[in-house]
Design a protein around this motif. Structure first.
Motif, PDB file in Angstrom:
ATOM      1  N   ALA A 229       0.776  -1.099   0.006  1.00 31.17           N
ATOM      2  CA  ALA A 229       0.096  -0.105   0.220  1.00 31.17           C
ATOM      3  C   ALA A 229       0.908   1.299   0.114  1.00 31.17           C
ATOM      4  O   ALA A 229       1.775   1.293   0.772  1.00 31.17           O
ATOM      5  N   GLN A 230       0.563   2.219  -0.767  1.00 29.09           N
ATOM      6  CA  GLN A 230       1.339   3.295  -1.002  1.00 29.09           C
ATOM      7  C   GLN A 230       1.160   4.331   0.217  1.00 29.09           C
ATOM      8  O   GLN A 230       1.883   5.478   0.349  1.00 29.09           O
ATOM      9  N   ASP A 231      -0.085   4.253   0.862  1.00 28.89           N
ATOM     10  CA  ASP A 231      -0.306   5.090   2.022  1.00 28.89           C
ATOM     11  C   ASP A 231      -0.300   4.004   3.232  1.00 28.89           C
ATOM     12  O   ASP A 231       0.641   3.473   3.685  1.00 28.89           O
ATOM     13  N   ASP A 232      -1.585   3.798   3.749  1.00 30.52           N
ATOM     14  CA  ASP A 232      -1.565   3.085   5.138  1.00 30.52           C
ATOM     15  C   ASP A 232      -2.267   1.456   4.781  1.00 30.52           C
ATOM     16  O   ASP A 232      -3.018   1.622   3.798  1.00 30.52           O
ATOM     17  N   SER A 252       6.102  -2.269   0.598  1.00 30.94           N
ATOM     18  CA  SER A 252       7.067  -2.534  -0.377  1.00 30.94           C
ATOM     19  C   SER A 252       8.407  -1.801  -0.047  1.00 30.94           C
ATOM     20  O   SER A 252       8.097  -0.845   0.952  1.00 30.94           O
ATOM     21  N   ASP A 253       9.247  -1.729  -0.801  1.00 37.49           N
ATOM     22  CA  ASP A 253      10.424  -0.754  -0.572  1.00 37.49           C
ATOM     23  C   ASP A 253      10.372   0.525  -1.431  1.00 37.49           C
ATOM     24  O   ASP A 253      11.417   1.513  -1.176  1.00 37.49           O
ATOM     25  N   GLY A 286       7.452  -3.140   8.235  1.00 40.10           N
ATOM     26  CA  GLY A 286       7.562  -2.000   7.580  1.00 40.10           C
ATOM     27  C   GLY A 286       8.984  -2.074   6.451  1.00 40.10           C
ATOM     28  O   GLY A 286       9.437  -2.971   6.300  1.00 40.10           O
ATOM     29  N   SER A 287       9.108  -0.858   5.940  1.00 40.62           N
ATOM     30  CA  SER A 287      10.249  -0.787   5.298  1.00 40.62           C
ATOM     31  C   SER A 287      11.177   0.459   5.714  1.00 40.62           C
ATOM     32  O   SER A 287      10.412   1.668   5.946  1.00 40.62           O
ATOM     33  N   LEU A 288      12.545   0.541   5.863  1.00 41.04           N
ATOM     34  CA  LEU A 288      13.098   1.389   6.291  1.00 41.04           C
ATOM     35  C   LEU A 288      13.722   2.319   5.283  1.00 41.04           C
ATOM     36  O   LEU A 288      14.273   3.579   5.496  1.00 41.04           O
ATOM     37  N   VAL A 304      12.385   9.673   2.804  1.00 43.22           N
ATOM     38  CA  VAL A 304      12.848   8.318   3.250  1.00 43.22           C
ATOM     39  C   VAL A 304      13.127   8.282   4.714  1.00 43.22           C
ATOM     40  O   VAL A 304      13.488   9.359   5.231  1.00 43.22           O
ATOM     41  N   GLY A 305      12.591   7.179   5.586  1.00 39.66           N
ATOM     42  CA  GLY A 305      12.998   7.291   6.979  1.00 39.66           C
ATOM     43  C   GLY A 305      11.907   7.645   7.981  1.00 39.66           C
ATOM     44  O   GLY A 305      12.065   8.056   8.891  1.00 39.66           O
ATOM     45  N   LYS A 306      10.847   7.874   7.312  1.00 44.13           N
ATOM     46  CA  LYS A 306       9.719   8.263   8.021  1.00 44.13           C
ATOM     47  C   LYS A 306       8.520   7.245   8.397  1.00 44.13           C
ATOM     48  O   LYS A 306       7.570   7.469   8.815  1.00 44.13           O
TER      49      LYS A 306
END
Length: 445
Positions: A229-232, A252-253, A286-288, A304-306
């Protein structure tokens, strides 16, 4: 009543498998057709469905523009049906079940119902999604709310056990197209849906906005899977008070935001009925490196990172048990004074969970308020949480999301009879992988 336009060629094909009424148009190449009964393979669905219709086992159909199932009518979708959006139609394709209508969509684990893109190269935001509207309570003014996506449709009411039908063993792909600049479709949207509705074994693959979202209502759900999902991955607001068990969400990454976003009401954080669901056996991964935000054309490297595991805000309550949350940049954010008060008085709890993320907690007051100085109850002994400030996955997880732990867990049948006995943290047991089936699609296992 909206009509249905087909070419004469399609009219001949549809004749064999569907009942209809027709009249001549000024353009001799068109007919007006009102669909009814069992529909032939290849039928185009568009406009308002004013009769009961059935999508027949194994057939493929085309979704063109917004399709509304009108009050008192039923759309039946049999196992193995595929529905593809029309990529040549500029209007957003979506299926909306209006209050008082029903969807009877029953696939199987090996022969699921699939709604997907009709584009040659499918991608996120190709089409809208599936919206089900009901007459269960919501916390909008007057107990009714206008649908975000269905023009002229309002949902909500006083029927807690309202029945909008059955959704079982379904997968939707490449959803999330924008209706307007600030309104995007989700994979599955439940608006004021009641507990008489059966919702189980649904998956969303690479949706442009949220995978699953609840706008009020009392509907209960089991076995939901969200990938990319690109949001939540899971989102609730406007007073959802249902129950949910066995949920998996994997980012996804590339682009993603939160595992769960939970609100009561952005208009009135203290609105009744409160969002107050009970959840158990949830795994969020999640994805870092994913960029936050749901518009890939607008996100920047600074996004990135949020990523965040759980964002609990705007006065939500809730009981969250047996969670596994790992590999997000931020673990749990509790935001706004009403939400913090709910956390303090025990009407918002996270218990029996393993939370492993770079930054574990954040507590944020409402704008203009003094900084939060209260205690964090989630780290105290009675809550039985294991907190690790690292992105490392728990040792019992194999691959990405398979694996559970019974250390510090609770049997959710002690919480409510709705729940299946599952005295462990996480959603997918190693010896009983319910995600390894045709109705689930993922790029990471």
């Amino acid at each position: 009543m909206n009509k249905f336009k087909f070419s004469k060629i399609f009219f001949v094909v549809a004749l064999a498998g569907a009942s209809f009424t027709a009249c001549k148009k000024d353009n001799p190449t068109d007919e007006e057709i009102v669909l009814s009964g069992s529909l032939a393979n290849g039928t185009v669905l568009t406009g308002d469905l004013v009769n009961d219709v059935t999508l027949v086992k194994g057939n493929t159909y085309v979704l063109r523009g917004g399709v509304h199932v009108k009050e008192g009518k039923t759309i039946t979708i049999q196992e193995g049906v595929t529905v593809k959006h029309d990529p040549n139609e500029p209007a957003v394709a979506y299926l909306l079940v209006e209050p008082g209508a029903k969807i009877m969509a029953q696939g199987t684990a090996t022969s699921p119902i699939v709604f997907t893109s009709g584009a040659a190269a499918p991608k996120e935001q190709d089409w809208g999604g599936i919206i089900v509207c009901g007459k269960a309570p919501v916390n909008g003014e007057g107990g009714r709310i206008s649908s975000e996506m269905g023009a002229g449709v309002t949902y909500g009411g006083t029927i807690e056990n309202d029945n909008s039908g059955v959704l079982k063993f379904m997968r939707v792909e490449f959803t999330g197209r924008k209706q307007t600049a600030d309104k995007e479709h989700n994979g599955f949207t439940f608006e004021g849906v009641g507990s008489g509705t059966l919702v189980e074994n649904l998956s969303v693959y690479r949706g442009g906005d949220d995978a699953f979202e609840w706008f009020g209502g009392t509907v209960n759900v089991k076995y939901l899977f969200a990938y990319g999902a690109q949001d939540d991955m899971f989102d609730w607001t406007y007073g959802w008070s249902g129950k949910a068990q066995f949920l998996v969400g994997v980012q996804s990454d590339n682009v993603g935001d939160r595992g769960i976003e939970a609100d009561n009401s952005d208009k009135n954080n203290a609105a009744n009925p409160f969002s107050n669901p009970t959840l158990s056996n949830v795994t969020l991964v999640g994805s870092l490196i994913a960029k936050t935000g749901d518009d890939p054309t607008a996100v920047k490297d600074t996004d990135v990172g949020k990523t965040t595991g759980l964002k609990l805000r705007q006065g939500t309550k809730g009981k969250l048990h047996n969670f596994v949350v790992y590999n997000f940049n931020n673990g749990v954010d509790v935001e706004h004074n009403g939400t913090l008060a709910n956390m303090t008085d025990g009407s918002l709890t996270i218990k029996n969970s393993d939370i492993s993320n770079i930054k574990t907690w954040a507590f944020k007051v409402s704008s203009g308020s003094p900084a939060f100085s209260g205690a964090n109850p989630f780290i105290t002994g009675p809550y039985s949480n294991t907190i690790t400030e690292t992105s490392t996955k728990p040792a019992y997880i194999t691959g990405v999301f398979v694996g559970t732990s019974n250390t510090g867990s609770v049997d959710p049948t002690t919480l409510d009879p709705f729940f299946t006995a599952a005295n462990y943290k996480g959603a997918v047991q190693a010896g009983s992988d319910w995600t390894n089936a045709a109705w689930v699609r993922t790029d990471k296992r």
